[in-house]
Design a protein around this motif. Structure first.
Motif, PDB file in Angstrom:
ATOM      1  N   MET A 251      20.014 -12.701  -4.399  1.00  0.00           N
ATOM      2  CA  MET A 251      19.981 -11.240  -4.374  1.00  0.00           C
ATOM      3  C   MET A 251      19.394 -10.753  -3.052  1.00  0.00           C
ATOM      4  N   ILE A 252      19.828  -9.563  -2.620  1.00  0.00           N
ATOM      5  CA  ILE A 252      19.239  -8.870  -1.476  1.00  0.00           C
ATOM      6  C   ILE A 252      18.698  -7.538  -1.978  1.00  0.00           C
ATOM      7  N   GLU A 253      17.450  -7.272  -1.680  1.00  0.00           N
ATOM      8  CA  GLU A 253      16.777  -6.071  -2.186  1.00  0.00           C
ATOM      9  C   GLU A 253      16.722  -4.987  -1.106  1.00  0.00           C
ATOM     10  N   GLN A 254      17.163  -3.799  -1.461  1.00  0.00           N
ATOM     11  CA  GLN A 254      17.052  -2.559  -0.693  1.00  0.00           C
ATOM     12  C   GLN A 254      17.311  -2.737   0.810  1.00  0.00           C
ATOM     13  N   PRO A 255      18.576  -3.013   1.179  1.00  0.00           N
ATOM     14  CA  PRO A 255      18.867  -3.168   2.609  1.00  0.00           C
ATOM     15  C   PRO A 255      18.774  -1.866   3.396  1.00  0.00           C
ATOM     16  N   LEU A 256      19.103  -0.739   2.777  1.00  0.00           N
ATOM     17  CA  LEU A 256      19.124   0.549   3.467  1.00  0.00           C
ATOM     18  C   LEU A 256      18.048   1.481   2.911  1.00  0.00           C
TER      19      LEU A 256
ATOM     20  N   VAL B 279      15.929 -11.993  -1.059  1.00  0.00           N
ATOM     21  CA  VAL B 279      15.553 -11.381   0.215  1.00  0.00           C
ATOM     22  C   VAL B 279      15.184  -9.935  -0.023  1.00  0.00           C
ATOM     23  N   ASP B 280      14.128  -9.473   0.641  1.00  0.00           N
ATOM     24  CA  ASP B 280      13.710  -8.070   0.556  1.00  0.00           C
ATOM     25  C   ASP B 280      13.656  -7.488   1.962  1.00  0.00           C
ATOM     26  N   ALA B 281      14.573  -6.554   2.235  1.00  0.00           N
ATOM     27  CA  ALA B 281      14.631  -5.920   3.554  1.00  0.00           C
ATOM     28  C   ALA B 281      13.725  -4.699   3.662  1.00  0.00           C
ATOM     29  N   ASN B 282      13.217  -4.198   2.540  1.00  0.00           N
ATOM     30  CA  ASN B 282      12.347  -3.011   2.562  1.00  0.00           C
ATOM     31  C   ASN B 282      12.925  -1.888   3.408  1.00  0.00           C
ATOM     32  N   GLU B 283      14.237  -1.619   3.213  1.00  0.00           N
ATOM     33  CA  GLU B 283      14.929  -0.472   3.826  1.00  0.00           C
ATOM     34  C   GLU B 283      15.164  -0.623   5.329  1.00  0.00           C
ATOM     35  N   ALA B 284      15.056  -1.833   5.876  1.00  0.00           N
ATOM     36  CA  ALA B 284      15.019  -2.005   7.333  1.00  0.00           C
ATOM     37  C   ALA B 284      16.369  -2.234   7.994  1.00  0.00           C
TER      38      ALA B 284
ATOM     39  N   GLN C 113      13.483  -9.442 -20.509  1.00  0.00           N
ATOM     40  CA  GLN C 113      14.899  -9.211 -20.252  1.00  0.00           C
ATOM     41  C   GLN C 113      15.212  -9.156 -18.755  1.00  0.00           C
ATOM     42  N   ALA C 114      14.292  -9.608 -17.936  1.00  0.00           N
ATOM     43  CA  ALA C 114      14.491  -9.569 -16.491  1.00  0.00           C
ATOM     44  C   ALA C 114      15.123 -10.863 -15.995  1.00  0.00           C
ATOM     45  N   GLU C 115      16.034 -10.735 -15.057  1.00  0.00           N
ATOM     46  CA  GLU C 115      16.655 -11.899 -14.426  1.00  0.00           C
ATOM     47  C   GLU C 115      15.717 -12.527 -13.395  1.00  0.00           C
ATOM     48  N   HIS C 116      14.987 -11.668 -12.665  1.00  0.00           N
ATOM     49  CA  HIS C 116      14.010 -12.136 -11.696  1.00  0.00           C
ATOM     50  C   HIS C 116      12.691 -11.415 -11.931  1.00  0.00           C
TER      51      HIS C 116
ATOM     52  N   LEU D 256      23.132  -6.863  -4.790  1.00  0.00           N
ATOM     53  CA  LEU D 256      22.135  -5.984  -4.188  1.00  0.00           C
ATOM     54  C   LEU D 256      21.249  -5.383  -5.277  1.00  0.00           C
ATOM     55  N   CYS D 257      19.969  -5.231  -4.952  1.00  0.00           N
ATOM     56  CA  CYS D 257      18.984  -4.706  -5.899  1.00  0.00           C
ATOM     57  C   CYS D 257      18.355  -3.442  -5.335  1.00  0.00           C
TER      58      CYS D 257
END
Length: 321
Positions: A200-205, A175-180, A292-295, A222-223
């Protein structure tokens, strides 16, 4: 003698691309071409308004470096002559490719990494209604997608994730929240999302406003995306995130991306490699950071109405090399 050319292109999208910050129907990219002794190296960048970049500002940065680049500035010297960002990315990748061409080898050989046969990449689900996002997920899975990246804002978060999981029971979901998600009750939201097996959840804040993540349990990893640009950011993020998203346009090129991977490993943080919207020219360079990346989220070209050389092949949820 080295020559440098700068081209600005507008690439129409095949369909609208929506995230929490807005919707796009085209993307402007800048390409740099370096020629030396009959050998060619090219790089592409995408100026990003979120990082105070525009086509005009990035073009001006590139023009300001023209004399130095044509005078033989090395890739190592470039790192200290230009700040991290889109302009340095285009130049850095062009120099990597020029060095590879002059050595009569591949970019993979130049970096010293073995090229895989293919790389699993996320397919992004653009922000939309619950129904349309579920339809997009079902379509992606029917075409072989194994990793789905869900763009979300503050509306119907759990409902959208639930609908997507229902049509994609076996897919890996990020999931990518883009700071939202500023102002939301994150512990409650994270608990509500837990049954849907998010990887994973990307950039919630918002970047710069994410210190509170240090005091919240992370049942879902969190990413850091907007919060993490270069290797110098990583150590301070350990208490807030489990993962970082490395993007060449943020960090300023492949040289810094490889350094970020080393630093992330030292800090025991996991790695994702992402992208801005762009063509295969940009994605090919970013692939060098993926072993070497997981995603991996390098699906930019599949959003374009028409791609550009080197025309990476996307099928069955993978990029085929």
């Amino acid at each position: 003698m080295r020559r440098m050319l700068i081209d600005v292109l507008t690439l129409p999208l095949a369909r609208p691309f929506a995230i929490a910050r807005g919707t796009r129907t085209a993307v402007a990219v800048i390409r740099v071409t370096l020629e030396q002794d009959g050998f060619i190296g090219r790089g592409e960048c995408t100026p990003t308004p979120r990082y105070n970049e525009s086509v005009e500002s990035v073009h001006a940065q590139l023009n300001a470096m023209k004399d130095a680049i044509e005078g033989g500035l090395s890739r190592d010297a470039l790192q200290t002559q230009l700040n991290a960002g889109a302009a340095r990315n285009a130049l850095d990748c062009a120099l990597w490719r020029l060095d590879a061409a002059r050595a009569r080898g591949t970019l993979w050989q130049q970096v010293g990494v073995a090229a895989p046969a293919s790389v699993v990449t996320a397919e992004t689900l653009s922000l939309d209604s619950v129904e349309k996002m579920a339809e997009a997920a079902a379509d992606a899975v029917s075409r072989g997608a194994r990793l789905l990246k869900i763009k979300l804002d503050r509306e119907a978060i759990v409902e959208k994730v639930a609908a997507i999981r229902a049509v994609a029971p076996d897919a890996t979901l990020i999931v990518d929240a883009n700071e939202a998600w500023g102002g939301l009750e994150l512990p409650t939201l994270f608990a509500a999302l837990l049954p849907y097996r998010l990887a994973m959840i990307e950039q919630p804040l918002p970047a710069g406003e994410d210190a509170g993540l240090e005091h919240i349990a992370h049942p879902i990893p969190l990413c850091a995306d907007e919060s993490c640009h270069t290797r110098g950011d990583i150590a301070a993020l350990r208490a807030r995130y489990e993962m970082i998203n490395i993007k060449l346009d943020k960090c300023g090129g492949l040289t810094e991306a490889l350094a970020m991977i080393d630093e992330a490993r030292k800090q025991e943080m996991r790695i994702m490699v992402g992208c801005m919207l762009g063509s295969s020219l940009a994605m090919e360079a970013a692939l060098l950071a993926t072993p070497q990346a997981e995603h991996v989220d390098l699906d930019g070209p599949i959003w374009l109405a028409a791609d550009s050389s080197p025309f990476l092949t996307y099928s069955q949820g993978r990029i085929w090399l």
